[in-house]
Design a protein around this motif. Structure first.
Motif, PDB file in Angstrom:
ATOM      1  N   VAL A  94      83.160  63.863  36.208  1.00  0.00           N
ATOM      2  CA  VAL A  94      83.099  65.139  35.055  1.00  0.00           C
ATOM      3  C   VAL A  94      84.031  65.182  34.341  1.00  0.00           C
ATOM      4  O   VAL A  94      84.192  65.328  32.884  1.00  0.00           O
ATOM      5  N   ILE A  98      85.041  63.864  29.716  1.00  0.00           N
ATOM      6  CA  ILE A  98      85.512  65.067  29.236  1.00  0.00           C
ATOM      7  C   ILE A  98      86.744  64.092  28.840  1.00  0.00           C
ATOM      8  O   ILE A  98      87.136  64.373  27.427  1.00  0.00           O
ATOM      9  N   VAL A 111      86.795  73.697  30.624  1.00  0.00           N
ATOM     10  CA  VAL A 111      86.173  73.459  31.553  1.00  0.00           C
ATOM     11  C   VAL A 111      86.053  74.263  32.695  1.00  0.00           C
ATOM     12  O   VAL A 111      87.316  74.939  33.486  1.00  0.00           O
ATOM     13  N   LEU A 129      73.351  63.849  36.224  1.00  0.00           N
ATOM     14  CA  LEU A 129      74.374  65.439  35.299  1.00  0.00           C
ATOM     15  C   LEU A 129      75.132  64.693  34.340  1.00  0.00           C
ATOM     16  O   LEU A 129      75.984  64.775  33.681  1.00  0.00           O
ATOM     17  N   THR A 132      73.445  63.473  31.185  1.00  0.00           N
ATOM     18  CA  THR A 132      73.732  64.604  30.591  1.00  0.00           C
ATOM     19  C   THR A 132      75.459  64.910  29.956  1.00  0.00           C
ATOM     20  O   THR A 132      74.942  64.946  28.658  1.00  0.00           O
ATOM     21  N   LEU A 133      75.894  65.017  30.404  1.00  0.00           N
ATOM     22  CA  LEU A 133      76.990  65.819  30.113  1.00  0.00           C
ATOM     23  C   LEU A 133      77.634  64.193  28.715  1.00  0.00           C
ATOM     24  O   LEU A 133      78.332  65.353  27.885  1.00  0.00           O
ATOM     25  N   ARG A 134      77.645  63.142  29.119  1.00  0.00           N
ATOM     26  CA  ARG A 134      77.920  62.079  28.270  1.00  0.00           C
ATOM     27  C   ARG A 134      77.229  63.098  26.541  1.00  0.00           C
ATOM     28  O   ARG A 134      77.496  61.965  25.711  1.00  0.00           O
ATOM     29  N   LEU A 137      78.118  65.471  25.042  1.00  0.00           N
ATOM     30  CA  LEU A 137      79.502  65.331  23.887  1.00  0.00           C
ATOM     31  C   LEU A 137      79.382  64.829  23.399  1.00  0.00           C
ATOM     32  O   LEU A 137      79.670  64.760  21.680  1.00  0.00           O
ATOM     33  N   VAL A 151      82.689  73.899  28.292  1.00  0.00           N
ATOM     34  CA  VAL A 151      81.873  72.989  29.547  1.00  0.00           C
ATOM     35  C   VAL A 151      82.180  73.962  30.574  1.00  0.00           C
ATOM     36  O   VAL A 151      82.963  73.864  31.148  1.00  0.00           O
ATOM     37  N   VAL A 153      79.814  73.681  34.275  1.00  0.00           N
ATOM     38  CA  VAL A 153      78.962  72.909  35.684  1.00  0.00           C
ATOM     39  C   VAL A 153      79.147  73.815  37.318  1.00  0.00           C
ATOM     40  O   VAL A 153      80.179  73.651  37.680  1.00  0.00           O
ATOM     41  N   LEU A 164      74.095  72.974  33.982  1.00  0.00           N
ATOM     42  CA  LEU A 164      75.358  72.372  33.360  1.00  0.00           C
ATOM     43  C   LEU A 164      75.293  73.239  31.808  1.00  0.00           C
ATOM     44  O   LEU A 164      73.765  73.492  31.335  1.00  0.00           O
ATOM     45  N   VAL A 166      76.453  73.127  27.913  1.00  0.00           N
ATOM     46  CA  VAL A 166      78.129  72.974  26.935  1.00  0.00           C
ATOM     47  C   VAL A 166      77.696  73.638  25.570  1.00  0.00           C
ATOM     48  O   VAL A 166      76.228  73.471  25.008  1.00  0.00           O
TER      49      VAL A 166
END
Length: 233
Positions: A94, A98, A111, A129, A132-134, A137, A151, A153, A164, A166
């Motif tokens: 994670v 970021i 974060v 996960l 999805t985060l990438r 962002l 962010v 988590v 998650l 964002v």
């Protein structure tokens, strides 16, 4: 001491060392980084209220130094939380995602990491996960024109659900039926894991992506190809 006993002792020592490194990493994230981020915000706010060479030249340089310090600390946290000869931890992944987005954003997102992320999240959910985060962002970078991004988590206390969130303060969702492919991909990952996905516009503006999946049924859902509980991109 027998060979087997020696192996047990070495394993206990390695575990104790890793646990201490993990504690240090958590302290760096929860205490040092958050304080540095608050200081950076304070300096930015002060710059809006001032004029002259100090506000135009020196204050932005101070903020840039703080942002670089935060990036350096996050790299250290990532290294601290890696076991030798092991796969990267979820927390470390994670933070890496970021850090990779920071250069394009031009600032450090805030974060918040909570719960036993590294011990209860299955590998297949770990991968989804991070993807999805990438994606979330990347959407902020390409479309939002945001000044801040946060962010979060979390794994709940019962270790039954991973979430998650964002959030950005950018231009918000486009009007009309147009869908961004990135948001569709995010929703599809939730579908595959029998999870839920909501993309909304907070009252204060911007966009909020909420993505949650159950941890006690994900393997069964992946094997059976079950229909989602809910997914709304």
């Amino acid at each position: 001491m027998t060979e087997g006993q020696g192996d047990d002792v070495r394993e206990m020592i390695d575990r104790a060392v890793f646990e201490e490194r993990d504690r240090i990493a958590r302290d760096l994230h929860d205490l040092v980084i958050q304080r540095l981020f608050a200081i950076g915000l304070g300096i930015k706010a002060l710059g809006y209220q001032m004029s002259g060479p100090l506000a135009e030249d020196r204050l932005p340089a101070f903020v840039a130094d703080i942002d670089q310090t935060i990036r350096d600390i996050r790299r250290s946290i990532f290294l601290l939380q890696q076991r030798p000869n092991s796969a990267p931890s979820l927390r470390g992944e994670v933070l890496r995602a970021i850090s990779e987005a920071t250069a394009s954003l031009g600032y450090e997102p805030t974060v918040q990491l909570e719960g036993p992320l590294d011990s209860v999240v299955p590998p297949e959910v770990h991968l989804d996960l991070i993807a999805t985060l990438r994606e979330a962002l990347s959407n902020v970078i390409r479309h939002a024109n945001a000044r801040t991004v946060s962010v979060m988590v979390t794994v709940d206390r019962a270790a039954r659900r991973l979430e998650l969130i964002v959030t950005d303060d950018g231009r918000g969702l486009p009007r009309g039926p147009t869908r961004r492919s990135g948001l569709v991909n995010i929703a599809q990952r939730a579908i595959r894991l029998r999870g839920t996905c909501h993309v909304s516009a907070p009252a204060g503006g911007g966009t909020r992506v909420w993505w949650g999946v159950p941890l006690d049924r994900t393997s069964e859902a992946i094997e059976s190809g079950a229909e989602p509980l809910e997914a709304t991109p």
